[in-house]
Design a protein around this motif. Structure first.
Motif, PDB file in Angstrom:
ATOM      1  N   THR A  41     -50.447 -29.025 -11.320  1.00 50.31           N
ATOM      2  CA  THR A  41     -49.855 -29.418 -10.045  1.00 50.31           C
ATOM      3  C   THR A  41     -49.066 -30.713 -10.167  1.00 50.31           C
ATOM      4  O   THR A  41     -48.016 -30.870  -9.530  1.00 50.31           O
ATOM      5  CB  THR A  41     -50.962 -29.562  -8.982  1.00 50.31           C
ATOM      6  N   MET A  42     -49.534 -31.654 -10.975  1.00 46.48           N
ATOM      7  CA  MET A  42     -48.770 -32.877 -11.207  1.00 46.48           C
ATOM      8  C   MET A  42     -47.422 -32.544 -11.843  1.00 46.48           C
ATOM      9  O   MET A  42     -46.386 -33.092 -11.445  1.00 46.48           O
ATOM     10  CB  MET A  42     -49.566 -33.826 -12.095  1.00 46.48           C
ATOM     11  N   SER A  43     -47.412 -31.655 -12.828  1.00 41.90           N
ATOM     12  CA  SER A  43     -46.152 -31.255 -13.455  1.00 41.90           C
ATOM     13  C   SER A  43     -45.257 -30.518 -12.467  1.00 41.90           C
ATOM     14  O   SER A  43     -44.033 -30.712 -12.460  1.00 41.90           O
ATOM     15  CB  SER A  43     -46.430 -30.371 -14.674  1.00 41.90           C
ATOM     16  N   LEU A  44     -45.853 -29.669 -11.646  1.00 38.88           N
ATOM     17  CA  LEU A  44     -45.084 -28.952 -10.634  1.00 38.88           C
ATOM     18  C   LEU A  44     -44.411 -29.933  -9.680  1.00 38.88           C
ATOM     19  O   LEU A  44     -43.240 -29.771  -9.312  1.00 38.88           O
ATOM     20  CB  LEU A  44     -46.001 -27.999  -9.864  1.00 38.88           C
ATOM     21  N   ALA A  45     -45.144 -30.958  -9.274  1.00 38.74           N
ATOM     22  CA  ALA A  45     -44.589 -31.963  -8.364  1.00 38.74           C
ATOM     23  C   ALA A  45     -43.403 -32.683  -8.994  1.00 38.74           C
ATOM     24  O   ALA A  45     -42.388 -32.946  -8.334  1.00 38.74           O
ATOM     25  CB  ALA A  45     -45.674 -32.967  -7.987  1.00 38.74           C
ATOM     26  N   ILE A  46     -43.527 -33.012 -10.268  1.00 33.81           N
ATOM     27  CA  ILE A  46     -42.447 -33.706 -10.974  1.00 33.81           C
ATOM     28  C   ILE A  46     -41.198 -32.834 -11.020  1.00 33.81           C
ATOM     29  O   ILE A  46     -40.081 -33.297 -10.731  1.00 33.81           O
ATOM     30  CB  ILE A  46     -42.907 -34.101 -12.390  1.00 33.81           C
ATOM     31  N   GLY A  47     -41.364 -31.564 -11.371  1.00 29.82           N
ATOM     32  CA  GLY A  47     -40.226 -30.654 -11.421  1.00 29.82           C
ATOM     33  C   GLY A  47     -39.599 -30.446 -10.060  1.00 29.82           C
ATOM     34  O   GLY A  47     -38.364 -30.436  -9.917  1.00 29.82           O
ATOM     35  N   GLN A  48     -40.435 -30.281  -9.028  1.00 25.10           N
ATOM     36  CA  GLN A  48     -39.916 -30.064  -7.682  1.00 25.10           C
ATOM     37  C   GLN A  48     -39.164 -31.298  -7.187  1.00 25.10           C
ATOM     38  O   GLN A  48     -38.102 -31.179  -6.555  1.00 25.10           O
ATOM     39  CB  GLN A  48     -41.061 -29.738  -6.723  1.00 25.10           C
ATOM     40  N   ALA A  49     -39.689 -32.485  -7.466  1.00 20.60           N
ATOM     41  CA  ALA A  49     -39.019 -33.713  -7.043  1.00 20.60           C
ATOM     42  C   ALA A  49     -37.662 -33.844  -7.713  1.00 20.60           C
ATOM     43  O   ALA A  49     -36.666 -34.217  -7.073  1.00 20.60           O
ATOM     44  CB  ALA A  49     -39.894 -34.922  -7.367  1.00 20.60           C
ATOM     45  N   ALA A  50     -37.588 -33.548  -9.003  1.00 16.72           N
ATOM     46  CA  ALA A  50     -36.316 -33.624  -9.718  1.00 16.72           C
ATOM     47  C   ALA A  50     -35.320 -32.607  -9.157  1.00 16.72           C
ATOM     48  O   ALA A  50     -34.127 -32.905  -9.004  1.00 16.72           O
ATOM     49  CB  ALA A  50     -36.541 -33.381 -11.204  1.00 16.72           C
ATOM     50  N   LEU A  51     -35.802 -31.420  -8.846  1.00 14.29           N
ATOM     51  CA  LEU A  51     -34.933 -30.392  -8.274  1.00 14.29           C
ATOM     52  C   LEU A  51     -34.425 -30.808  -6.894  1.00 14.29           C
ATOM     53  O   LEU A  51     -33.236 -30.686  -6.595  1.00 14.29           O
ATOM     54  CB  LEU A  51     -35.691 -29.069  -8.182  1.00 14.29           C
TER      55      LEU A  51
END
Length: 389
Positions: free
Chosen positions: A251-261
């Motif tokens: 979930t931490m990685s998902l958050a990072i990717g979503q924020a960048a997107l």
């Protein structure tokens, strides 16, 4: 801001908005400074998270938690992590980390002794697994817990411990018998203020700033028998429970990717070159589409892995698929985001380089993508592969 109570699916979006506003309004303005100064997350802020009920979302009600599904904790972790990983780490560690293992496998006395203060934000607990010569090969660990008339004597060194030197208690994986490999391993709870516990210099990591990491040295540390969490031969039990922490990592990685997107979609519609917005260029459209595909694929796998009945553990294959995909996605998507931002993406001002640095840290933590690939094949085929031969 009201505290979080036990939530169901219909209330989950309200919890998401509460967490999003907290991350956006309270922690986003501080995140860059904490990163630049390598500032450990302030204790007062952790207590604030506790006062909102965010440190006990997935922990039992009888100890001060909400007893909500793990998915609700993951929602909060994601929304805060989009803005500030050190703040989200507090929610991660309390709800998906070693405290969750204590809630699942601890004695009643251990639960009452440790969980209420963790949920309130007064104390923290970290897990200590890796060693100088036992990282991915966790069963090679040599830290030893020797039985004594009063309890156990712990000797050894742990390395790459997130929240090392900061946490109040450590869930220490160690060798409790002379049985070879995993058969001799178990876990003991060790308070940081016990004589013989010392810490190395805090690591200066590429990312993960605001989340201290340091060696822990155990020099004949005496702990009482009631601190034993899982006895020798319980390594499989421990690592099955560790799948919950890996879901938090996902979930931490998902958050990072979503924020960048999210930042990229906004940027390419506002930024102009050659007289038109970047999004008008087909090459930019193709890149943004790839970013969306990767984020959504990781999200679907995370949702599948997190959808398991209460009182059970997630499917380990689903977790390995989700973690590996999300870890790799975050690295790729943040890199693409930096490229589409051009020179701006390389500055600290836009925060993308911080997202990219952190993405690599979460990919290493909790089992690297390479090890997850090995686990995926092993779990799919229902067999183990001996990496030592």
């Amino acid at each position: 801001m009201t505290s979080v109570a036990t939530v169901n699916a219909a209330e989950r979006e309200a919890v998401r908005e509460l967490a999003a506003s907290l991350g956006r309004d309270r922690y986003a303005p501080k995140a860059a400074e904490w990163d630049a100064n390598r500032t450990a997350f302030p204790h007062d802020e952790r207590r604030h998270l506790g006062s909102l009920g965010l440190l006990g979302i997935a922990l039992p009600e009888e100890y001060g938690g909400s007893g909500a599904p793990l998915r609700d904790a993951l929602v909060v972790i994601e929304e805060i992590a989009k803005h500030c990983r050190p703040a989200a780490f507090q929610v991660f560690e309390a709800n998906t980390g070693p405290a969750h293992v204590v809630a699942m496998h601890g004695t009643e006395e251990q639960k009452r002794r440790f969980l209420p203060n963790i949920i309130a934000g007064e104390t923290t607990m970290a897990v200590a697994i890796s060693e100088p010569d036992a990282g991915s090969a966790a069963t090679d660990m040599t830290t030893k817990g020797t039985r004594t008339p009063e309890g156990y004597r712990i000797t050894g060194t742990k390395r790459w411990i997130s929240n090392g030197s900061e946490a109040d208690t450590y869930l220490v994986y160690c060798r409790l018998s002379d049985a070879p490999g995993a058969k001799g391993l178990g876990a003991i709870l060790v308070e940081a203020d016990r004589p013989g516990v010392s810490f190395g210099t805090r690591e200066k990591l590429m990312g993960f700033r605001g989340i201290p990491s340091a060696d822990i040295n155990f020099d004949d540390v005496e702990v009482p028998a009631e601190n034993l969490l899982v006895g020798p031969g319980g390594f499989r039990t421990l690592f099955s429970a560790f799948s919950i922490e890996r879901l938090g990592n996902t979930t931490m990685s998902l958050a990072i990717g979503q924020a960048a997107l999210d930042r990229t979609i906004e940027y390419v519609q506002e930024r102009t070159q050659f007289g038109k917005a970047l999004i008008e260029f087909q090459a930019v459209q193709m890149t943004v589409a790839d970013m969306i595909l990767q984020v959504e694929a990781a999200r679907r796998l995370q949702e599948k892995a997190a959808d398991f009945p209460a009182g059970t553990l997630p499917n380990t294959l689903d977790v390995s698929l989700a973690k590996c995909t999300a870890n790799e996605m975050a690295k790729r998507v943040t890199d693409l985001a930096m490229q589409l931002h051009g020179g701006n993406g390389y500055t600290e001002e836009y925060g993308l380089e911080r997202l990219h640095r952190d993405s690599h840290g979460w990919a290493l933590a909790g089992g690297t993508p390479t090890m997850q690939r090995t686990r995926i094949v092993s779990e799919l085929l229902g067999r183990n592969f001996d990496q030592r031969r």
